[in-house]
Design a protein around this motif. Structure first.
Motif, PDB file in Angstrom:
ATOM      1  N   ARG A 609      72.645  26.826  31.812  1.00 50.81           N
ATOM      2  CA  ARG A 609      74.090  26.860  31.564  1.00 50.81           C
ATOM      3  C   ARG A 609      74.534  25.596  30.826  1.00 50.81           C
ATOM      4  NH1 ARG A 609      77.689  24.738  34.826  1.00 50.81           N
ATOM      5  NH2 ARG A 609      76.309  24.825  36.646  1.00 50.81           N
ATOM      6  N   LEU A 610      73.997  24.453  31.247  1.00 50.05           N
ATOM      7  CA  LEU A 610      74.377  23.209  30.571  1.00 50.05           C
ATOM      8  C   LEU A 610      73.989  23.240  29.105  1.00 50.05           C
ATOM      9  CD1 LEU A 610      73.374  20.547  33.240  1.00 50.05           C
ATOM     10  CD2 LEU A 610      75.684  21.162  32.527  1.00 50.05           C
ATOM     11  N   ARG A 611      72.770  23.714  28.835  1.00 46.59           N
ATOM     12  CA  ARG A 611      72.315  23.736  27.451  1.00 46.59           C
ATOM     13  C   ARG A 611      73.099  24.759  26.634  1.00 46.59           C
ATOM     14  NH1 ARG A 611      65.998  23.753  29.278  1.00 46.59           N
ATOM     15  NH2 ARG A 611      65.750  21.518  29.588  1.00 46.59           N
ATOM     16  N   ALA A 612      73.416  25.875  27.265  1.00 43.09           N
ATOM     17  CA  ALA A 612      74.096  26.939  26.530  1.00 43.09           C
ATOM     18  C   ALA A 612      75.514  26.561  26.154  1.00 43.09           C
ATOM     19  CB  ALA A 612      74.117  28.219  27.379  1.00 43.09           C
ATOM     20  N   HIS A 613      76.174  25.727  26.990  1.00 43.96           N
ATOM     21  CA  HIS A 613      77.586  25.441  26.759  1.00 43.96           C
ATOM     22  C   HIS A 613      77.852  24.056  26.178  1.00 43.96           C
ATOM     23  CE1 HIS A 613      78.848  29.174  28.585  1.00 43.96           C
ATOM     24  NE2 HIS A 613      78.089  28.924  29.631  1.00 43.96           N
ATOM     25  N   ALA A 614      76.760  23.343  25.845  1.00 45.03           N
ATOM     26  CA  ALA A 614      76.973  22.022  25.267  1.00 45.03           C
ATOM     27  C   ALA A 614      77.721  22.113  23.940  1.00 45.03           C
ATOM     28  CB  ALA A 614      75.635  21.314  25.074  1.00 45.03           C
ATOM     29  N   HIS A 615      77.502  23.233  23.203  1.00 40.90           N
ATOM     30  CA  HIS A 615      78.171  23.365  21.900  1.00 40.90           C
ATOM     31  C   HIS A 615      79.680  23.537  22.031  1.00 40.90           C
ATOM     32  CE1 HIS A 615      77.815  27.551  23.210  1.00 40.90           C
ATOM     33  NE2 HIS A 615      78.793  27.824  22.373  1.00 40.90           N
ATOM     34  N   ARG A 616      80.212  23.776  23.267  1.00 37.25           N
ATOM     35  CA  ARG A 616      81.649  23.974  23.442  1.00 37.25           C
ATOM     36  C   ARG A 616      82.438  22.675  23.345  1.00 37.25           C
ATOM     37  NH1 ARG A 616      82.566  28.721  27.965  1.00 37.25           N
ATOM     38  NH2 ARG A 616      81.273  30.293  26.949  1.00 37.25           N
ATOM     39  N   LEU A 617      81.750  21.579  23.065  1.00 37.02           N
ATOM     40  CA  LEU A 617      82.469  20.323  22.842  1.00 37.02           C
ATOM     41  C   LEU A 617      83.481  20.461  21.710  1.00 37.02           C
ATOM     42  CD1 LEU A 617      79.558  17.750  23.170  1.00 37.02           C
ATOM     43  CD2 LEU A 617      81.469  18.030  24.723  1.00 37.02           C
ATOM     44  N   THR A 656      89.778  17.233  34.039  1.00 34.31           N
ATOM     45  CA  THR A 656      89.849  18.569  34.634  1.00 34.31           C
ATOM     46  C   THR A 656      89.727  19.640  33.559  1.00 34.31           C
ATOM     47  OG1 THR A 656      91.246  17.777  36.458  1.00 34.31           O
ATOM     48  CG2 THR A 656      91.282  20.136  36.001  1.00 34.31           C
ATOM     49  N   ARG A 657      90.440  19.445  32.445  1.00 34.47           N
ATOM     50  CA  ARG A 657      90.371  20.419  31.350  1.00 34.47           C
ATOM     51  C   ARG A 657      88.987  20.404  30.692  1.00 34.47           C
ATOM     52  NH1 ARG A 657      95.841  18.710  30.640  1.00 34.47           N
ATOM     53  NH2 ARG A 657      95.204  17.083  29.164  1.00 34.47           N
ATOM     54  N   VAL A 658      88.391  19.213  30.573  1.00 34.06           N
ATOM     55  CA  VAL A 658      87.047  19.115  29.978  1.00 34.06           C
ATOM     56  C   VAL A 658      86.038  19.877  30.818  1.00 34.06           C
ATOM     57  CG1 VAL A 658      85.131  17.518  29.542  1.00 34.06           C
ATOM     58  CG2 VAL A 658      87.431  16.942  28.754  1.00 34.06           C
ATOM     59  N   TYR A 659      86.083  19.683  32.151  1.00 35.21           N
ATOM     60  CA  TYR A 659      85.154  20.386  33.025  1.00 35.21           C
ATOM     61  C   TYR A 659      85.308  21.902  32.896  1.00 35.21           C
ATOM     62  CZ  TYR A 659      84.313  15.917  35.406  1.00 35.21           C
ATOM     63  OH  TYR A 659      83.970  14.626  35.707  1.00 35.21           O
ATOM     64  N   ARG A 660      86.579  22.362  32.795  1.00 39.05           N
ATOM     65  CA  ARG A 660      86.820  23.801  32.706  1.00 39.05           C
ATOM     66  C   ARG A 660      86.282  24.348  31.385  1.00 39.05           C
ATOM     67  NH1 ARG A 660      91.857  23.652  32.990  1.00 39.05           N
ATOM     68  NH2 ARG A 660      92.371  24.046  30.803  1.00 39.05           N
ATOM     69  N   LYS A 661      86.535  23.645  30.283  1.00 35.24           N
ATOM     70  CA  LYS A 661      86.097  24.136  28.984  1.00 35.24           C
ATOM     71  C   LYS A 661      84.568  24.124  28.842  1.00 35.24           C
ATOM     72  CE  LYS A 661      90.284  22.823  26.437  1.00 35.24           C
ATOM     73  NZ  LYS A 661      90.859  21.973  25.354  1.00 35.24           N
ATOM     74  N   LEU A 662      83.937  23.102  29.416  1.00 38.12           N
ATOM     75  CA  LEU A 662      82.477  23.006  29.309  1.00 38.12           C
ATOM     76  C   LEU A 662      81.761  23.736  30.426  1.00 38.12           C
ATOM     77  CD1 LEU A 662      81.978  19.272  28.256  1.00 38.12           C
ATOM     78  CD2 LEU A 662      82.161  21.290  26.817  1.00 38.12           C
ATOM     79  N   GLU A 663      82.532  24.265  31.394  1.00 38.39           N
ATOM     80  CA  GLU A 663      81.972  24.999  32.531  1.00 38.39           C
ATOM     81  C   GLU A 663      80.979  24.144  33.310  1.00 38.39           C
ATOM     82  OE1 GLU A 663      80.475  28.842  31.559  1.00 38.39           O
ATOM     83  OE2 GLU A 663      82.218  29.393  30.340  1.00 38.39           O
ATOM     84  N   ILE A 664      81.401  22.920  33.623  1.00 41.06           N
ATOM     85  CA  ILE A 664      80.598  22.029  34.453  1.00 41.06           C
ATOM     86  C   ILE A 664      81.453  21.589  35.633  1.00 41.06           C
ATOM     87  CG2 ILE A 664      79.162  21.225  32.550  1.00 41.06           C
ATOM     88  CD1 ILE A 664      80.860  18.766  32.335  1.00 41.06           C
TER      89      ILE A 664
END
Length: 677
Positions: A609-617, A656-664
C-alpha cells in the motif's frame, strides 16, 4: 565452373560413376551427367573440374561436357525447386553412394592439402575414419570448432576420432576433450564422454597431461574415489611440479577440497609457477596461494584483475577465471567482482555455454548477496539453477543455493527458503569449500524461523570444518559472528560477546574487513545504552565503506533505536528513515517490517500500500507538501510551525489531510512515502 545448383538427377547415375569415360565421346548420357552433379554437390564450394574428374576417375573434358549439359537443362527447366539444389541432389542420392563419395572426397582433399575442417566434414558425412591420418585431422578440426563455439560439430568430430583411435592413451585424451566440449552445454555425469573418462581413470590409461582436467571433472560430481585414484597416478607418473596446470591444480585442491589435499600430502606443498609465467593457470595458482597465504588484499585484488584482463573465457580457463572472481569477492572488491561477473556472464550467453552461465550467475549472486541486495541475489541464483538441470550442477550447486536461501530469508520468504534447503545435494558438498556457504545460509534460515538451537549447531559445524581444514579465515565465512547472533537469540550475551570479540581478534582490526562491523554491531547488543551508541557508530562507518546495504540498514536501524533510548528522538527518526529506505531498496522485507513496527503477516499488504500510494504526493497542496517534507525528516510539530511561521494547530490540520490523501496512519510511514519520491 557452374556450381551444383542446376540439373535433374536420377539414381541410376550412381552405378556408372566409376566408369572411365573416353575423351573421344562427344556426348554424355544422363547417368554420367547425374554422377557429375552428385560429385559437385558433395564437394560443394571446393568443387572444380579437376577435383570432380579425380573424384569420378574420369577426364576433365568429359566433366566439362556434363557440366554444359547440366547448365543447358537448368536453363530450359520451368520448375523452380524451393530447396537448395545441391542439398536436393544429396537428398536424392542413395545413402551408400553418398557415403562412398564423401569417403573418397575426404581422401582426395587430404592428399591435395585442403584444411582439416574441409576434410573432417567429409569424414563425418561418410561416418568413416579408417585412414591412418583421420584421427589427427578430426582432432585439428574439432579444436577449430571449439575455438569458434561450434560445439555440436566439435562433438561429432571428436566422437568419430575416438572411434578411429586404437591407442588407449589417445582414446582417453579424446574422451576428455569430448567431455570438455559436452560440459559447456550440460555438465552431466551421464554422458558417454564422462563414462569413458571415468573408465579410463579406473584403468589407469589417462596420460599425465590430462589428469588435472579429469580430476576437476570428477570432483564436480563429488566422485572423490576416482579423483583419489587420478591424483595417485599423477603423483606416480613423473610429476612436473613446475607445470602451470599442476601448480593451479595443487592450489585449487588445497583451498577448495581440503580433505582431498590432506589425503595427498604432496598437494600441500606450494607449487609456484616459473618466474615470469603468465599463463592463466600460473597466474591462478599464484593468486590462490597469495589469497590464502595472507598477502595484502590490495595485492590480491590487483592480481585477480590482471588474470581476468589478460585471458579470455575458454574451456580450460573457466576454473581460473572463477577463482579470480572469488578472490575479488573475498577481498571485498564487490563492485569490481560484480562488473566482471556481468562481463563473463554476457560472454557465456553470447557463446551459448549454459554451464559457464550457471557458474558466473552463481558468483554474481554471491556478490550481490554480500552487497546486501537480496532481490538481485535471488534473481541471479535462480538463473544459475535454471541454466542447466540443477541435478547436474554437482557440488557447485552449493553456491547458488546458499545465495538463494540467504536472499529468501532476508526477504522473509521462509517457506521458499526451506524448500531450497530440501533440494538434494551431493554428500561431497560438505567436503568442499562450497559446503561452508551452504551451512552459513542454512543456519541463518534456522535463526530467522526461531530455531536458534539448530542454528547454533549448524554454525558450530561450519566452524569445526574450517578449523579442521586449516581454513579458519574470518573473511571466508564469518562463523563466529553467526554464532554470536545465535547466542544473542538464545539470550546468552556472555557467549555472544566472547565469540564476536574472537572474530575481531582474528581480523586484527574491525576496519580491516566488513565483517568487523558486524562484530561491533553484535557486541553493541550486549553493552549498556551509551557504549552501544559508540559501537554502532563504528559499525555504521564500516558498513558504509563495505558496500553492504543490508548491513548498513541493520546498523542504522539499531542505532536509531539506541538514540531513541537516550532521548535523542530527532536523530533516531533520521536514522530510522534512512534504514527504512535502504531496507526497501535491497529487498530485505523482514528488516523493513521491523523498522516499520509491523507484524510480518500485516507488513506485506501495508508495504504494498505504501509503495502503491507514494505517487499521490502530487495530490498534496504546496503547504501540505512543505509540512509533510519537514515531518518526514523527523521535525516535531512545534519546530515545523516555527520554521514555516504557522501555528501548531495548522501543522496538525495539514498532517491530518496528508495522512488521508496518502492513505497512511503514522509518521514512520510518511517518512517512507516521502523518501520514495
Amino acid at each position: 565452373m557452374v556450381p551444383p545448383t542446376v540439373g535433374t538427377l536420377t539414381d541410376e547415375g550412381a552405378s556408372g560413376m566409376h566408369r572411365q569415360i573416353s575423351p573421344h565421346r562427344e556426348k554424355w548420357s544422363a547417368p554420367h551427367r547425374s554422377a557429375v552433379g552428385q560429385a559437385m554437390a558433395v564437394l560443394g564450394s571446393a568443387s572444380t573440374v579437376g577435383l570432380v574428374a579425380e573424384l569420378l576417375a574420369t577426364d576433365e573434358a568429359a566433366v566439362r561436357a556434363a557440366v554444359r549439359g547440366i547448365a543447358a537443362g537448368a536453363r530450359s527447366s520451368t520448375v523452380v525447386d524451393e530447396l537448395d539444389p545441391g542439398a536436393r541432389i544429396l537428398r536424392d542420392t542413395p545413402a551408400q553412394v553418398r557415403q562412398n563419395l564423401h569417403r573418397r572426397a575426404a581422401e582426395l582433399l587430404h592428399d591435395k592439402g585442403f584444411p582439416a575442417a574441409a576434410v573432417a566434414a567429409h569424414l563425418v558425412a561418410a561416418n568413416c575414419a579408417d585412414h591412418p591420418w583421420a584421427a589427427r585431422v578430426l582432432l585439428s578440426a574439432a579444436a577449430e570448432d571449439m575455438a569458434n563455439d561450434q560445439i555440436d560439430r566439435a562433438v561429432q568430430r571428436l566422437e568419430l576420432a575416438y572411434r578411429a583411435t586404437g591407442d588407449p592413451g589417445e582414446r582417453a585424451t579424446i574422451a576428455i576433450r569430448l567431455l570438455r566440449a559436452e560440459w559447456r552445454l550440460n555438465p552431466s555425469d551421464r554422458t558417454r564422454g564422462y563414462a569413458r573418462m571415468r573408465s579410463a581413470v579406473r584403468a589407469g590409461r589417462v596420460p599425465a597431461a590430462q589428469l588435472p582436467a579429469a580430476v576437476l571433472f570428477l570432483l564436480w560430481h563429488g566422485q572423490t574415489q576416482y579423483a583419489d585414484q587420478a591424483l595417485t597416478q599423477l603423483n606416480s607418473g613423473g610429476l612436473d611440479e613446475t607445470a602451470p596446470r599442476i601448480g593451479f591444480l595443487c592450489a585449487w585442491l588445497r583451498y577448495t577440497h581440503p580433505p582431498l589435499a590432506q589425503r595427498h600430502p604432496w598437494l600441500l606443498a606450494a607449487h609456484p609457477s616459473r618466474r615470469g609465467e603468465t599463463t592463466p593457470h600460473a597466474l591462478g595458482s599464484r593468486l590462490l596461494i597469495g589469497l590464502f597465504g595472507g598477502r595484502p588484499a590490495d595485492e590480491t585484488g590487483t592480481r585477480a584483475q590482471c588474470l581476468l584482463t589478460r585471458h579470455r573465457l575458454a574451456a580450460d580457463t573457466v576454473e581460473t577465471l572463477a577463482a579470480a572472481v572469488h578472490c575479488l569477492i573475498y577481498t571485498d572488491r564487490l563492485d569490481t567482482a560484480a562488473a566482471w561477473c556481468d562481463s563473463l556472464l554476457a560472454e557465456a550467453a553470447a557463446r551459448k555455454a549454459p554451464t559457464w552461465q550457471s557458474i558466473f550467475a552463481g558468483l554474481r549472486a554471491e556478490t550481490m548477496l554480500r552487497k546486501g541486495d537480496a532481490r538481485a541475489a535471488a534473481d541471479d541464483a535462480m538463473l544459475a539453477l535454471n541454466c542447466v538441470p540443477a541435478e547436474h550442477l554437482g557440488i557447485w550447486i552449493g553456491t547458488p543455493i546458499a545465495a538463494l536461501v540467504r536472499a529468501l530469508t532476508l526477504a522473509g520468504r521462509h517457506t521458499e527458503a526451506a524448500a531450497q534447503l530440501r533440494r538434494p545435494v551431493p554428500r561431497a558438498l560438505f567436503e568442499s569449500r562450497f559446503g561452508l556457504a551452504y551451512l552459513h545460509a542454512e543456519g541463518h534460515h534456522q535463526l530467522a524461523v526461531a530455531r536458534s538451537g539448530e542454528a547454533l549447531r549448524t554454525f558450530r559445524r561450519c566452524g569445526h570444518l574450517m578449523r579442521r581444514w586449516h581454513m579458519d579465515f574470518p573473511w571466508l565465512v564469518p562463523w563466529r559472528n553467526d554464532l554470536a547472533a545465535a547466542h544473542l537469540a538464545l539470550g546468552e550475551h556472555c557467549h555472544a560477546r566472547a565469540v564476536a570479540t574472537r572474530h575481531l581478534d582474528l581480523l586484527g582490526s574491525a576496519s580491516d574487513h566488513r565483517t568487523g562491523g558486524v562484530s561491533l554491531r553484535l557486541l553493541a547488543a550486549t553493552a549498556d545504552r551509551y557504549r552501544r551508541i559508540r559501537l554502532l557508530r563504528g559499525a555504521a562507518s564500516i558498513a558504509r565503506s563495505g558496500g553492504c546495504d543490508f548491513e548498513l540498514a541493520t546498523v542504522l536501524g539499531e542505532l536509531g533505536v539506541a538514540h531513541r533510548a537516550v532521548g535523542d528522538h530527532d536523530k533516531s527518526r533520521a536514522l530510522l528513515r534512512e534504514a527504512t529506505r535502504l531496507a526497501d531498496s535491497c529487498g530485505a522485507d523482514t528488516l523493513l517490517h521491523d523498522l516499520l513496527g509491523e507484524r510480518p503477516r500485516r507488513a506485506a499488504p501495508a508495504l504494498a500500500r505504501l509503495r502503491a500510494h507514494a505517487h499521490r504526493l502530487d495530490a498534496l497542496s504546496p503547504a501540505e507538501r512543505r509540512v509533510a517534507a519537514l515531518a518526514a525528516r523527523g521535525k516535531r510539530n512545534r519546530d515545523i510551525a516555527a520554521a514555516l511561521d504557522i501555528t501548531t494547530s495548522t501543522v496538525e490540520q495539514h498532517l491530518t489531510r496528508v495522512y488521508r490523501k496518502l492513505e497512511i496512519s503514522r509518521r514512520t510511514e510518511l517518512a517512507f512515502a516521502m523518501g520514495e519520491t
